[in-house]
Design a protein around this motif. Structure first.
Motif, PDB file in Angstrom:
ATOM      1  N   ARG A  24       4.224  -3.617 -26.207  1.00  0.00           N
ATOM      2  CA  ARG A  24       3.579  -2.450 -25.362  1.00  0.00           C
ATOM      3  C   ARG A  24       4.253  -2.431 -24.085  1.00  0.00           C
ATOM      4  NH1 ARG A  24       0.941  -5.344 -28.420  1.00  0.00           N
ATOM      5  NH2 ARG A  24       0.472  -6.960 -26.755  1.00  0.00           N
ATOM      6  N   ARG A  25       4.779  -1.163 -23.699  1.00  0.00           N
ATOM      7  CA  ARG A  25       5.326  -1.008 -22.332  1.00  0.00           C
ATOM      8  C   ARG A  25       4.307  -0.051 -21.561  1.00  0.00           C
ATOM      9  NH1 ARG A  25       9.662  -0.360 -26.016  1.00  0.00           N
ATOM     10  NH2 ARG A  25      11.205  -2.174 -25.592  1.00  0.00           N
ATOM     11  N   THR A  26       3.682  -0.345 -20.327  1.00  0.00           N
ATOM     12  CA  THR A  26       2.800   0.622 -19.739  1.00  0.00           C
ATOM     13  C   THR A  26       3.511   0.674 -18.211  1.00  0.00           C
ATOM     14  OG1 THR A  26       1.138  -0.741 -20.685  1.00  0.00           O
ATOM     15  CG2 THR A  26       0.568   0.645 -18.950  1.00  0.00           C
ATOM     16  N   VAL A  27       3.737   1.912 -18.050  1.00  0.00           N
ATOM     17  CA  VAL A  27       4.428   2.200 -16.724  1.00  0.00           C
ATOM     18  C   VAL A  27       3.340   2.230 -15.620  1.00  0.00           C
ATOM     19  CG1 VAL A  27       5.177   4.145 -15.309  1.00  0.00           C
ATOM     20  CG2 VAL A  27       6.105   3.714 -17.678  1.00  0.00           C
ATOM     21  N   ILE A  28       3.611   1.413 -14.800  1.00  0.00           N
ATOM     22  CA  ILE A  28       2.735   0.843 -13.584  1.00  0.00           C
ATOM     23  C   ILE A  28       3.036   1.897 -12.271  1.00  0.00           C
ATOM     24  CG2 ILE A  28       2.193  -0.673 -11.760  1.00  0.00           C
ATOM     25  CD1 ILE A  28       3.054  -2.857 -14.014  1.00  0.00           C
ATOM     26  N   GLN A  29       4.403   2.312 -12.083  1.00  0.00           N
ATOM     27  CA  GLN A  29       4.709   3.101 -10.902  1.00  0.00           C
ATOM     28  C   GLN A  29       6.213   4.005 -11.054  1.00  0.00           C
ATOM     29  OE1 GLN A  29       4.806   1.415  -7.073  1.00  0.00           O
ATOM     30  NE2 GLN A  29       5.011   3.514  -6.004  1.00  0.00           N
ATOM     31  N   LYS A  30       6.375   5.125 -10.794  1.00  0.00           N
ATOM     32  CA  LYS A  30       7.606   5.479 -10.777  1.00  0.00           C
ATOM     33  C   LYS A  30       7.979   6.211  -9.208  1.00  0.00           C
ATOM     34  CE  LYS A  30       8.302   7.717 -15.639  1.00  0.00           C
ATOM     35  NZ  LYS A  30       8.780   9.089 -16.139  1.00  0.00           N
ATOM     36  N   ALA A  31       9.054   5.878  -8.825  1.00  0.00           N
ATOM     37  CA  ALA A  31       9.265   6.615  -7.470  1.00  0.00           C
ATOM     38  C   ALA A  31      10.733   6.556  -7.304  1.00  0.00           C
ATOM     39  CB  ALA A  31       8.797   5.481  -6.316  1.00  0.00           C
ATOM     40  N   ASP A  32      11.046   7.562  -6.632  1.00  0.00           N
ATOM     41  CA  ASP A  32      12.669   8.029  -6.015  1.00  0.00           C
ATOM     42  C   ASP A  32      13.132   6.921  -5.327  1.00  0.00           C
ATOM     43  OD1 ASP A  32      12.140  10.479  -7.401  1.00  0.00           O
ATOM     44  OD2 ASP A  32      11.909  11.573  -5.487  1.00  0.00           O
ATOM     45  N   VAL A  33      14.262   6.820  -5.502  1.00  0.00           N
ATOM     46  CA  VAL A  33      15.129   5.609  -4.853  1.00  0.00           C
ATOM     47  C   VAL A  33      16.154   6.333  -3.986  1.00  0.00           C
ATOM     48  CG1 VAL A  33      14.567   3.815  -6.479  1.00  0.00           C
ATOM     49  CG2 VAL A  33      16.970   5.071  -6.669  1.00  0.00           C
ATOM     50  N   SER A  34      16.932   5.652  -3.004  1.00  0.00           N
ATOM     51  CA  SER A  34      17.888   6.072  -2.318  1.00  0.00           C
ATOM     52  C   SER A  34      19.217   6.794  -2.846  1.00  0.00           C
ATOM     53  CB  SER A  34      18.464   5.027  -1.050  1.00  0.00           C
ATOM     54  OG  SER A  34      18.854   3.948  -1.864  1.00  0.00           O
ATOM     55  N   ILE A  35      19.271   6.508  -4.224  1.00  0.00           N
ATOM     56  CA  ILE A  35      20.439   7.168  -4.787  1.00  0.00           C
ATOM     57  C   ILE A  35      19.886   8.383  -5.616  1.00  0.00           C
ATOM     58  CG2 ILE A  35      22.222   6.880  -6.568  1.00  0.00           C
ATOM     59  CD1 ILE A  35      21.348   4.027  -6.187  1.00  0.00           C
ATOM     60  N   PRO A  36      20.666   9.627  -5.062  1.00  0.00           N
ATOM     61  CA  PRO A  36      20.008  10.715  -5.644  1.00  0.00           C
ATOM     62  C   PRO A  36      20.158  10.913  -7.232  1.00  0.00           C
ATOM     63  CG  PRO A  36      21.611  11.264  -3.884  1.00  0.00           C
ATOM     64  CD  PRO A  36      21.803   9.672  -4.024  1.00  0.00           C
ATOM     65  N   GLY A  37      19.253  11.389  -7.796  1.00  0.00           N
ATOM     66  CA  GLY A  37      19.185  11.459  -9.174  1.00  0.00           C
ATOM     67  C   GLY A  37      18.830  10.145  -9.952  1.00  0.00           C
ATOM     68  N   ARG A  38      18.299   9.208  -9.360  1.00  0.00           N
ATOM     69  CA  ARG A  38      17.856   8.072  -9.631  1.00  0.00           C
ATOM     70  C   ARG A  38      16.331   7.642  -9.321  1.00  0.00           C
ATOM     71  NH1 ARG A  38      20.935   3.707 -12.183  1.00  0.00           N
ATOM     72  NH2 ARG A  38      22.755   4.698 -12.925  1.00  0.00           N
ATOM     73  N   GLU A  39      15.640   6.977 -10.090  1.00  0.00           N
ATOM     74  CA  GLU A  39      14.234   6.462  -9.869  1.00  0.00           C
ATOM     75  C   GLU A  39      13.958   5.199 -10.388  1.00  0.00           C
ATOM     76  OE1 GLU A  39      11.360   8.946 -12.035  1.00  0.00           O
ATOM     77  OE2 GLU A  39      12.330   8.553 -13.964  1.00  0.00           O
ATOM     78  N   ALA A  40      13.075   4.556  -9.611  1.00  0.00           N
ATOM     79  CA  ALA A  40      12.787   3.275 -10.223  1.00  0.00           C
ATOM     80  C   ALA A  40      11.395   3.439 -10.990  1.00  0.00           C
ATOM     81  CB  ALA A  40      12.403   2.367  -8.906  1.00  0.00           C
ATOM     82  N   VAL A  41      11.451   2.813 -12.162  1.00  0.00           N
ATOM     83  CA  VAL A  41      10.202   2.657 -13.000  1.00  0.00           C
ATOM     84  C   VAL A  41       9.871   1.164 -12.883  1.00  0.00           C
ATOM     85  CG1 VAL A  41       9.453   3.027 -15.389  1.00  0.00           C
ATOM     86  CG2 VAL A  41      11.245   4.713 -14.241  1.00  0.00           C
ATOM     87  N   VAL A  42       8.561   1.016 -12.937  1.00  0.00           N
ATOM     88  CA  VAL A  42       8.000  -0.356 -12.974  1.00  0.00           C
ATOM     89  C   VAL A  42       6.954  -0.410 -13.968  1.00  0.00           C
ATOM     90  CG1 VAL A  42       6.568  -2.171 -11.745  1.00  0.00           C
ATOM     91  CG2 VAL A  42       8.065  -1.038 -10.476  1.00  0.00           C
ATOM     92  N   ALA A  43       7.227  -1.338 -14.864  1.00  0.00           N
ATOM     93  CA  ALA A  43       6.372  -1.325 -16.235  1.00  0.00           C
ATOM     94  C   ALA A  43       5.811  -2.918 -16.549  1.00  0.00           C
ATOM     95  CB  ALA A  43       7.309  -0.950 -17.333  1.00  0.00           C
ATOM     96  N   ARG A  44       5.003  -2.865 -16.996  1.00  0.00           N
ATOM     97  CA  ARG A  44       4.212  -4.163 -17.808  1.00  0.00           C
ATOM     98  C   ARG A  44       4.690  -3.846 -19.264  1.00  0.00           C
ATOM     99  NH1 ARG A  44       0.614  -8.052 -16.564  1.00  0.00           N
ATOM    100  NH2 ARG A  44      -0.268  -9.221 -18.369  1.00  0.00           N
ATOM    101  N   VAL A  45       5.320  -5.119 -19.637  1.00  0.00           N
ATOM    102  CA  VAL A  45       5.879  -5.230 -21.062  1.00  0.00           C
ATOM    103  C   VAL A  45       5.300  -6.272 -21.742  1.00  0.00           C
ATOM    104  CG1 VAL A  45       7.909  -5.428 -22.688  1.00  0.00           C
ATOM    105  CG2 VAL A  45       8.176  -4.431 -20.378  1.00  0.00           C
ATOM    106  N   GLU A  46       4.583  -6.180 -22.859  1.00  0.00           N
ATOM    107  CA  GLU A  46       4.221  -7.438 -23.797  1.00  0.00           C
ATOM    108  C   GLU A  46       4.754  -7.176 -25.184  1.00  0.00           C
ATOM    109  OE1 GLU A  46      -0.186  -7.782 -23.223  1.00  0.00           O
ATOM    110  OE2 GLU A  46      -0.101  -6.376 -21.333  1.00  0.00           O
ATOM    111  N   LEU A  47       5.104  -8.488 -25.642  1.00  0.00           N
ATOM    112  CA  LEU A  47       5.333  -8.567 -27.034  1.00  0.00           C
ATOM    113  C   LEU A  47       4.388  -9.690 -27.596  1.00  0.00           C
ATOM    114  CD1 LEU A  47       8.210  -8.115 -25.150  1.00  0.00           C
ATOM    115  CD2 LEU A  47       9.020  -8.393 -27.641  1.00  0.00           C
TER     116      LEU A  47
END
Length: 126
Positions: A24-47
């Motif tokens: 299970r991968r659950t996205v916690i947050q998405k946000a733009d970063v200082s590099i154009p065209g990129r984003e940070a995705v924070v996710a909780r991962v459970e196996l």
């Protein structure tokens, strides 16, 4: 089958990336970063115990921290790496890898992905 997984991934990317057989991968947050065209995705991962994530890659770097459990990180071209709670790892963009829960309980991680905006977070390896 790979196309179906990709379509489902795109449809649920805002809340859960992939809910397949014991991972299970659950996205916690998405946000733009200082590099154009990129984003940070924070996710909780459970196996779940005995489950492998499946060989895949990301369109950007993965930085992960193991919260609970133990497993093995399999990066193509490298020796397997044992992981336990408190360990972290960084996987460069485009690197094919897999994670396997070798413990008796769930393996839980927090992953931060700095990726190309608009691309699928993960792509299955051939």
């Amino acid at each position: 089958m790979k196309l179906l997984k990709l379509v489902l991934l795109l449809l649920v990317a805002g809340s859960a990336l992939a809910q397949t057989g014991g991972i299970r991968r659950t996205v916690i947050q998405k946000a733009d970063v200082s590099i154009p065209g990129r984003e940070a995705v924070v996710a909780r991962v459970e196996l779940d115990a005995g489950v492998a994530a499946g060989r895949h890659s990301h369109p950007g770097d993965e930085i992960s921290y193991v919260l609970e459990g133990e497993g093995e990180l399999l990066i193509e071209g490298e020796d397997p790496r044992r992981l336990k709670a408190g360990d972290s790892f960084v996987i460069p963009a485009g690197t094919i890898h897999d994670a396997v829960n070798t413990g008796k309980g769930p393996m839980k991680l927090v992953g931060v992905y700095v990726v190309d905006k608009g691309k699928p977070l993960a792509t299955a390896a051939k």
